[in-house]
Design a protein around this motif. Structure first.
Motif, PDB file in Angstrom:
ATOM      1  N   GLU A 111       0.781  -1.120   0.117  1.00 54.59           N
ATOM      2  CA  GLU A 111       0.034  -0.107  -0.109  1.00 54.59           C
ATOM      3  C   GLU A 111       0.878   1.449  -0.019  1.00 54.59           C
ATOM      4  OE1 GLU A 111      -2.469  -3.332   1.419  1.00 54.59           O
ATOM      5  OE2 GLU A 111      -0.531  -2.491   1.934  1.00 54.59           O
ATOM      6  N   PHE A 112       2.041   1.312   0.662  1.00 52.48           N
ATOM      7  CA  PHE A 112       2.911   2.396   0.587  1.00 52.48           C
ATOM      8  C   PHE A 112       3.488   2.629  -1.055  1.00 52.48           C
ATOM      9  CE2 PHE A 112       7.214   4.351   0.746  1.00 52.48           C
ATOM     10  CZ  PHE A 112       6.950   5.293   1.321  1.00 52.48           C
ATOM     11  N   GLY A 113       3.493   1.467  -1.601  1.00 48.52           N
ATOM     12  CA  GLY A 113       4.017   1.708  -3.041  1.00 48.52           C
ATOM     13  C   GLY A 113       2.978   2.344  -3.880  1.00 48.52           C
ATOM     14  N   GLU A 114       1.697   2.011  -3.387  1.00 50.98           N
ATOM     15  CA  GLU A 114       0.519   2.316  -4.455  1.00 50.98           C
ATOM     16  C   GLU A 114       0.405   3.691  -3.890  1.00 50.98           C
ATOM     17  OE1 GLU A 114      -4.390   2.246  -3.869  1.00 50.98           O
ATOM     18  OE2 GLU A 114      -3.114   0.444  -3.023  1.00 50.98           O
ATOM     19  N   MET A 115       0.560   4.322  -2.661  1.00 50.42           N
ATOM     20  CA  MET A 115       0.500   5.778  -2.402  1.00 50.42           C
ATOM     21  C   MET A 115       1.606   6.614  -2.947  1.00 50.42           C
ATOM     22  SD  MET A 115       0.789   7.616   1.236  1.00 50.42           S
ATOM     23  CE  MET A 115       2.217   7.432   1.611  1.00 50.42           C
ATOM     24  N   LEU A 116       2.648   5.977  -2.990  1.00 50.27           N
ATOM     25  CA  LEU A 116       3.995   6.686  -3.644  1.00 50.27           C
ATOM     26  C   LEU A 116       3.751   6.849  -5.116  1.00 50.27           C
ATOM     27  CD1 LEU A 116       6.771   8.072  -2.869  1.00 50.27           C
ATOM     28  CD2 LEU A 116       7.687   6.019  -3.209  1.00 50.27           C
ATOM     29  N   GLY A 117       3.350   5.750  -5.716  1.00 53.88           N
ATOM     30  CA  GLY A 117       3.057   5.799  -7.312  1.00 53.88           C
ATOM     31  C   GLY A 117       4.090   4.871  -7.875  1.00 53.88           C
ATOM     32  N   GLY A 118       4.979   4.372  -7.126  1.00 54.17           N
ATOM     33  CA  GLY A 118       6.003   3.688  -8.140  1.00 54.17           C
ATOM     34  C   GLY A 118       7.117   3.130  -6.992  1.00 54.17           C
TER      35      GLY A 118
ATOM     36  N   VAL B 254       4.102  12.929 -14.331  1.00 52.39           N
ATOM     37  CA  VAL B 254       5.721  12.975 -14.658  1.00 52.39           C
ATOM     38  C   VAL B 254       6.182  14.423 -14.746  1.00 52.39           C
ATOM     39  CG1 VAL B 254       8.053  12.313 -15.846  1.00 52.39           C
ATOM     40  CG2 VAL B 254       6.201  10.668 -15.234  1.00 52.39           C
ATOM     41  N   LEU B 255       7.072  15.051 -13.921  1.00 51.26           N
ATOM     42  CA  LEU B 255       7.433  16.458 -14.260  1.00 51.26           C
ATOM     43  C   LEU B 255       8.648  16.280 -14.917  1.00 51.26           C
ATOM     44  CD1 LEU B 255       6.694  17.072 -10.269  1.00 51.26           C
ATOM     45  CD2 LEU B 255       5.350  17.720 -12.418  1.00 51.26           C
ATOM     46  N   ALA B 256       9.672  15.606 -14.579  1.00 51.88           N
ATOM     47  CA  ALA B 256      11.126  15.541 -15.404  1.00 51.88           C
ATOM     48  C   ALA B 256      11.482  13.849 -15.458  1.00 51.88           C
ATOM     49  CB  ALA B 256      12.011  16.323 -14.793  1.00 51.88           C
ATOM     50  N   HIS B 257      12.272  13.866 -16.493  1.00 50.21           N
ATOM     51  CA  HIS B 257      12.880  12.530 -16.884  1.00 50.21           C
ATOM     52  C   HIS B 257      14.323  12.401 -17.218  1.00 50.21           C
ATOM     53  CE1 HIS B 257      11.613  13.638 -20.807  1.00 50.21           C
ATOM     54  NE2 HIS B 257      12.496  13.012 -21.360  1.00 50.21           N
TER      55      HIS B 257
ATOM     56  N   PHE C 122      12.639   6.851 -17.818  1.00 48.26           N
ATOM     57  CA  PHE C 122      13.031   6.877 -16.527  1.00 48.26           C
ATOM     58  C   PHE C 122      12.806   8.333 -15.704  1.00 48.26           C
ATOM     59  CE2 PHE C 122      15.806   4.542 -19.262  1.00 48.26           C
ATOM     60  CZ  PHE C 122      15.776   3.133 -18.489  1.00 48.26           C
ATOM     61  N   PRO C 123      11.626   8.347 -15.144  1.00 46.50           N
ATOM     62  CA  PRO C 123      11.354   9.515 -14.396  1.00 46.50           C
ATOM     63  C   PRO C 123      12.222   9.832 -13.147  1.00 46.50           C
ATOM     64  CG  PRO C 123       9.496   7.887 -14.352  1.00 46.50           C
ATOM     65  CD  PRO C 123      10.620   7.379 -14.768  1.00 46.50           C
ATOM     66  N   VAL C 124      12.297  11.352 -13.082  1.00 43.81           N
ATOM     67  CA  VAL C 124      13.196  11.870 -12.115  1.00 43.81           C
ATOM     68  C   VAL C 124      12.206  12.406 -11.104  1.00 43.81           C
ATOM     69  CG1 VAL C 124      14.766  13.751 -11.596  1.00 43.81           C
ATOM     70  CG2 VAL C 124      15.251  12.352 -13.628  1.00 43.81           C
ATOM     71  N   ALA C 125      11.094  12.950 -11.416  1.00 44.25           N
ATOM     72  CA  ALA C 125      10.263  13.400 -10.483  1.00 44.25           C
ATOM     73  C   ALA C 125       8.758  13.456 -10.930  1.00 44.25           C
ATOM     74  CB  ALA C 125      10.504  15.140 -10.111  1.00 44.25           C
ATOM     75  N   TRP C 126       7.746  13.277 -10.096  1.00 46.48           N
ATOM     76  CA  TRP C 126       6.422  12.992 -10.359  1.00 46.48           C
ATOM     77  C   TRP C 126       5.577  13.511  -9.141  1.00 46.48           C
ATOM     78  CZ3 TRP C 126       7.598   7.303 -10.608  1.00 46.48           C
ATOM     79  CH2 TRP C 126       7.481   6.460  -9.480  1.00 46.48           C
TER      80      TRP C 126
ATOM     81  N   GLY D 231      -6.167   9.621  -2.736  1.00 47.16           N
ATOM     82  CA  GLY D 231      -7.339  10.053  -2.008  1.00 47.16           C
ATOM     83  C   GLY D 231      -7.588  11.554  -2.208  1.00 47.16           C
ATOM     84  N   ARG D 232      -7.802  12.245  -0.967  1.00 47.92           N
ATOM     85  CA  ARG D 232      -8.056  13.529  -0.904  1.00 47.92           C
ATOM     86  C   ARG D 232      -6.740  14.440  -0.831  1.00 47.92           C
ATOM     87  NH1 ARG D 232     -11.182  15.691   4.162  1.00 47.92           N
ATOM     88  NH2 ARG D 232     -10.906  17.302   2.894  1.00 47.92           N
ATOM     89  N   GLY D 233      -5.540  13.644  -0.583  1.00 50.97           N
ATOM     90  CA  GLY D 233      -4.251  14.238  -0.524  1.00 50.97           C
ATOM     91  C   GLY D 233      -3.173  14.311  -1.822  1.00 50.97           C
ATOM     92  N   ARG D 234      -2.123  14.856  -1.408  1.00 52.45           N
ATOM     93  CA  ARG D 234      -1.265  14.652  -2.647  1.00 52.45           C
ATOM     94  C   ARG D 234       0.219  14.197  -2.378  1.00 52.45           C
ATOM     95  NH1 ARG D 234       3.205  18.015  -1.270  1.00 52.45           N
ATOM     96  NH2 ARG D 234       2.407  19.802   0.061  1.00 52.45           N
ATOM     97  N   VAL D 235       0.754  13.656  -3.555  1.00 54.33           N
ATOM     98  CA  VAL D 235       2.199  12.952  -3.198  1.00 54.33           C
ATOM     99  C   VAL D 235       3.151  13.471  -4.025  1.00 54.33           C
ATOM    100  CG1 VAL D 235       3.239  10.879  -3.217  1.00 54.33           C
ATOM    101  CG2 VAL D 235       1.145  10.871  -2.073  1.00 54.33           C
ATOM    102  N   PHE D 236       4.399  13.857  -3.625  1.00 51.11           N
ATOM    103  CA  PHE D 236       5.389  14.369  -4.659  1.00 51.11           C
ATOM    104  C   PHE D 236       6.746  13.190  -4.494  1.00 51.11           C
ATOM    105  CE2 PHE D 236       9.196  16.513  -5.430  1.00 51.11           C
ATOM    106  CZ  PHE D 236       9.080  17.058  -6.457  1.00 51.11           C
ATOM    107  N   TYR D 237       7.226  12.916  -5.384  1.00 56.29           N
ATOM    108  CA  TYR D 237       8.588  11.912  -5.194  1.00 56.29           C
ATOM    109  C   TYR D 237       9.475  12.539  -6.448  1.00 56.29           C
ATOM    110  CZ  TYR D 237      11.881   8.302  -5.428  1.00 56.29           C
ATOM    111  OH  TYR D 237      13.199   7.725  -5.741  1.00 56.29           O
ATOM    112  N   SER D 238      10.832  12.509  -5.916  1.00 63.28           N
ATOM    113  CA  SER D 238      11.877  12.755  -6.741  1.00 63.28           C
ATOM    114  C   SER D 238      12.936  11.984  -6.392  1.00 63.28           C
ATOM    115  CB  SER D 238      12.232  14.170  -6.980  1.00 63.28           C
ATOM    116  OG  SER D 238      13.606  14.451  -7.643  1.00 63.28           O
ATOM    117  N   THR D 239      13.904  11.385  -7.432  1.00 64.21           N
ATOM    118  CA  THR D 239      14.806  10.483  -7.359  1.00 64.21           C
ATOM    119  C   THR D 239      15.987  11.426  -6.667  1.00 64.21           C
ATOM    120  OG1 THR D 239      15.739  10.922  -9.479  1.00 64.21           O
ATOM    121  CG2 THR D 239      14.030   9.002  -9.128  1.00 64.21           C
ATOM    122  N   LEU D 240      16.121  12.626  -6.853  1.00 64.29           N
ATOM    123  CA  LEU D 240      17.349  13.468  -6.588  1.00 64.29           C
ATOM    124  C   LEU D 240      17.569  13.659  -5.259  1.00 64.29           C
ATOM    125  CD1 LEU D 240      16.725  16.040  -9.533  1.00 64.29           C
ATOM    126  CD2 LEU D 240      18.223  14.224  -9.745  1.00 64.29           C
TER     127      LEU D 240
END
Length: 883
Positions: A748-755, A805-808, A828-832, A837-846
């Motif tokens: 479920e954590f991976g589902e929330m994070l998106g990958g 995806v914001l950058a790759h 190969f995404p760098v940020a997305w 649900g009601r919230g928002r998630v942001f992730y970057s590899t950098l």
């Protein structure tokens, strides 16, 4: 920076929900959910009594009902035929556009534009809709025919009629959704009241929902014969609500014409008086609930439905609360339309008017109980506060042969009907505000009855028919003394209610306002008649004008205790708003226009209030602290290893939040705070066991900055609380670099994070990064194409239709033959970013190396992500998934 440049960053999603800053107020109800809830905390129960006038603006137009919008440093209002842009901190005019007909009385809709179209405002302009450039105030000529679309063209059957937009449209993605005012009362025939979706760029009509079904359509059987033809009314003159996550728009529909006599429309008359849920992309019906069958009382559904979350029986139900003129609050599952607390069809009195066929039952919610008066007992309910008034009301009753048979008493041919509430409520377009942290919906009602009988006469077209008459002549009669405007029923005449959405119970209710002539006699707390609504803030306040005593008030959300009031030049029959100015002061603004259905004294001014301006060098930081968000920097490394850059990352995030005044940061390298339960001392600590620690749980935080590694020990309850923090509470979750390696045993954590992390095939190396979305706030300082030295990840289990995806990485610059390269598509995404649900998630590899956090582009990347609004009102700004 131009308005276009500042706001284009959030222009790719359902626009009514997008705020460039959490201190903005970008739509009539602040967000498309209709919650009218602001995250601002500078004005609190402790200091609200210190509010003072900041500025006023005289529109020169009486009866204004506008709720101003504030977006990107500009305020937008309407007054008469004018659409006006003001400087929010001063009320100074920036530009003014004068339409060929009346603008929408209650304000404009804002669309932030896209990569090719600058931000626009949408409003009625007589029987047209106009698009105006938000920065310049000039007509957007590429929209429709020279900036206008004809609102009458697609709703005209065999007859013509009037049409306008008293309330503003709503914008979903790049679709402008309109209702309209197409005539009420009589005659029956006129323009249809269809709900329509228009292309925000071109003005092209995209879809129509027939509020009166046409031949062969579902619901037409609720109209006897061909009585549906050319049927007017049945319109959406109030406000829409949008569930962006599910792509559903909710429309409260008004009553069919003629409002008071339905001999030519036998049947239930769908979709009159219904809450209708439509696919916002296509206009297709998803579900409906008709709340008045065959209306004879002008009981339109008058208010924006409010999207809420009901926590019941261990689960969270996405719900919608519907305020009505009948003083009844209905709560439905917003996905299925099923009533959450039950719904009864109860027998109601029958009409004796020739030709009429009133419906034998009407819907009542099992819970909540009625908000305000819905019946009158002449043996005990007359207003006896003064002898003169009691004598007047009893004489009125006896001379007119008045009678009542309870709720939904129809007017008859003998005697004069008294029914509660009146044709203007109960509730009205004031609707509700909602504090999601308390689970409370707030709404105001007035306790005023309607009086009438049916007589033979002619309608507006000159046709013979049965028409409604009040004792003083005319169609509409109130159960009051028309000279004093004091009701004939016992007080309170106006009330403010709080309803617990999780139980359906009334949490509290208090009188709202007073009657000046009675107060001068020592009779206080009677409540006052009112039109206009409330807003709620995260600091625990409710602001409301509305009352005929010409006051703006603040109440404590938890208790209903009045904390502050201030006199106005005229009643504020409007909904206030609040915003954070560029000067870091929180303002509360209300239109005091008076006039209208309660025959109030007229006014013309917009009035702003704020705490006293800073008078010392230390005052500005104090003001900033009142609006700072709380960010938990969480880097649990107990089971992993101390990643080189975590400490430097935390220090950088803390500094950026502190220096900007945007948020305060709390560091934890364990997971003790990942809970929604109280954090208490354990046995053996030398302090009384069970005493609460001076530590905040998740309820305190607006967002989490997560920089963890590998497996982290969380209990099942902690895991559920973490997911709920984002999914249910609408908070933010920003993850850096190795956060994608965490919790591999927790799907479920991976589902929330998106990958998920899937190796780093190239180790630490130089690689070219290409920006996919330069308009996104977190990417605004990021070079469009540049080489970055970092540990570049390969990710798995993501899909571009689920994350934005914001950058790759530019695959052409990588060694795709390296042993650990698994992706054959070269993606190969760098940020997305994404919604959860009601919230928002942001992730970057950098951010692998500590020196990376000295790079201004990476600082802005994560700082910009944390500055995005944490609540759902802004989470869609992060969820710009292109489908």
């Amino acid at each position: 920076m131009s308005l276009r440049a500042a706001l284009l960053a959030v222009a790719l999603v359902p626009a009514v929900l997008v705020a460039s800053d959490s201190g903005d107020w970008p739509s009539h109800d602040r967000d498309g959910r209709g919650q009218r809830f602001s995250p601002l905390r500078q004005i609190t129960p402790a200091n609200v009594s210190k509010l003072q006038p900041a500025w006023s603006f005289d529109t020169g137009v009486t009866g204004i009902q506008v709720t101003p919008l504030v977006v990107g440093g500009m305020m937008y209002i309407t007054a008469g035929r004018d659409i006006i842009a003001l400087e929010p901190e001063t009320g100074k005019v920036l530009w003014k556009y004068t339409a060929p007909g009346n603008a929408s009385r209650r304000g404009v809709a804002y669309w932030p534009g896209d990569a090719t179209t600058p931000p626009r405002l949408f409003s009625g302009a007589g029987d047209k809709m106009v698009a105006v450039d938000a920065e310049s105030g000039k007509v957007s000529t590429s929209f429709g025919d020279g900036g206008y679309v004809d609102l009458k063209a697609s709703v005209r059957g065999d007859v013509d009629g009037s049409f306008g937009l008293v309330s503003p449209p709503i914008v979903y993605k790049s679709i402008v959704i309109t209702g309209g005012n197409n005539g009420e009362q009589s005659p029956s025939a006129g323009l249809y009241g269809d709900v329509r979706g228009w292309d925000a760029r071109s003005g092209k009509l995209l879809w129509s929902f027939h509020t009166v079904p046409r031949a062969g359509e579902p619901g037409v059987e609720t109209w006897e014969g061909e009585s549906w033809k050319n049927r007017s009314g049945t319109n959406m003159w109030a406000f829409f609500t949008v569930d962006v996550e599910r792509g559903i728009v909710y429309a409260p529909i008004g009553s069919p014409t003629a409002d008071y006599y339905g001999a030519d429309r036998h049947g239930k008359n769908l979709y009159g008086n219904s809450i209708v849920a439509l696919d916002a992309d296509t206009g297709k019906l998803k579900w409906f609930q008709q709340l008045v069958h065959h209306d004879l009382w002008d009981f339109d559904l008058p208010a924006a439905p409010t999207l809420i979350d009901v926590k019941r029986n261990g689960r969270t139900i996405p719900a919608v609360a519907v305020v009505t003129k009948m003083s009844l609050l209905f709560i439905f599952d917003r996905v299925t339309g099923e009533p959450i607390f039950g719904l009864d069809e109860r027998p109601v009195p029958k009409s004796n008017v020739p030709g009429e066929s009133s419906w034998p039952t009407q819907p009542f919610p099992v819970k909540p109980a009625p908000l305000g008066r819905i019946a009158f007992d002449p043996a005990k309910d007359f207003n006896a506060l003064t002898p003169d008034h009691l004598a007047y009301c009893k004489d009125l009753w006896e001379k007119n042969g008045m009678y009542t048979n309870g709720p939904y008493t129809p007017p008859g041919t003998e005697g004069t009907m008294v029914n509660f509430p009146s044709t203007i409520g109960g509730g009205n377009w004031n609707g509700a505000s909602y504090d999601p942290s308390l689970g409370l919906v707030f709404t105001n009602v007035m306790n005023l009855g309607q009086v009438a009988k049916m007589v033979q006469g002619t309608d507006r077209s000159g046709a013979n028919t049965w028409v409604r008459r009040a004792p003083w002549g005319g169609v509409v009669g109130r159960f009051w003394n028309p000279e004093t405007k004091i009701p004939c029923s016992t007080p309170p005449f106006g009330e403010l209610y709080a309803v617990n959405v999780n139980t359906g119970d009334i949490a509290w209710h208090v009188p709202l306002g007073f009657v000046e002539s009675l107060k001068s006699k020592g009779i206080d707390r009677t409540g006052a008649l009112n039109l206009g609504g409330s807003i709620a803030t995260a600091s625990g306040l409710i602001f409301i004008g509305a009352t005929t005593d010409s006051r703006l008030r603040a109440f404590e959300s938890k208790t209903g205790k009045q904390l502050w009031e201030v006199p106005l030049d005229a009643p504020a029959h409007s909904v206030p708003m609040t915003f954070m100015g560029k000067d870091r002061r929180q303002y509360v603004v209300v239109a005091a226009g008076g006039g209208g259905y309660l025959q109030s004294p007229a006014g013309t001014k917009l009035v702003a209030f704020a705490l006293p301006a800073a008078t010392s060098s230390q005052a500005v930081p104090a003001a900033l602290r009142g609006n700072r968000k709380h960010v938990l920097a969480w880097g649990d490394v107990r089971n992993g290893y101390q990643h080189e850059s975590i400490s430097h990352a935390f220090a950088t995030i803390e500094r950026l939040g502190r220096e900007s005044g945007a948020f305060d940061t709390y560091f934890r390298t364990d997971s003790q705070l990942i809970t929604k339960h109280p954090i208490t001392f354990k046995t053996g600590t030398g302090i009384a066991t069970g005493e609460q620690l001076l530590a905040h749980n998740l309820d305190y935080f607006d967002a989490i900055f997560f920089f963890g590694v590998r497996e982290i020990d969380l209990t099942a309850e902690q895991r559920a609380d973490l997911l709920s923090f984002v999914k249910d509470d609408g908070k933010g979750f920003v993850t850096a670099h190795s956060g994608a390696t965490a919790f591999f045993s927790w799907p479920e954590f991976g589902e929330m994070l998106g990958g998920r992390f899937d190796e780093h095939p190239w180790g630490i190396t130089d690689a070219t990064i290409v920006v996919d979305d330069p308009s996104f706030p977190a990417m605004k300082n990021f070079p469009s194409r540049s080489v970055f030295h970092d540990e570049h990840y390969q990710l798995k289990d993501f899909a571009r239709d689920k994350v934005h995806v914001l950058a790759h990485l530019d695959a052409s610059t990588l060694d795709l033959r390296a042993p650990l390269v698994h992706r054959k598509d070269g993606d190969f995404p760098v940020a997305w970013t994404k919604t959860y649900g009601r919230g928002r998630v942001f992730y970057s590899t950098l951010g692998h190396e500590d020196t990376a956090w000295d790079n201004p582009a990476i600082q802005q990347l994560y700082f910009g992500a944390l500055r995005l609004p944490s609540s759902e009102a802004g989470s869609e700004a992060a969820a710009t998934v292109k489908r």
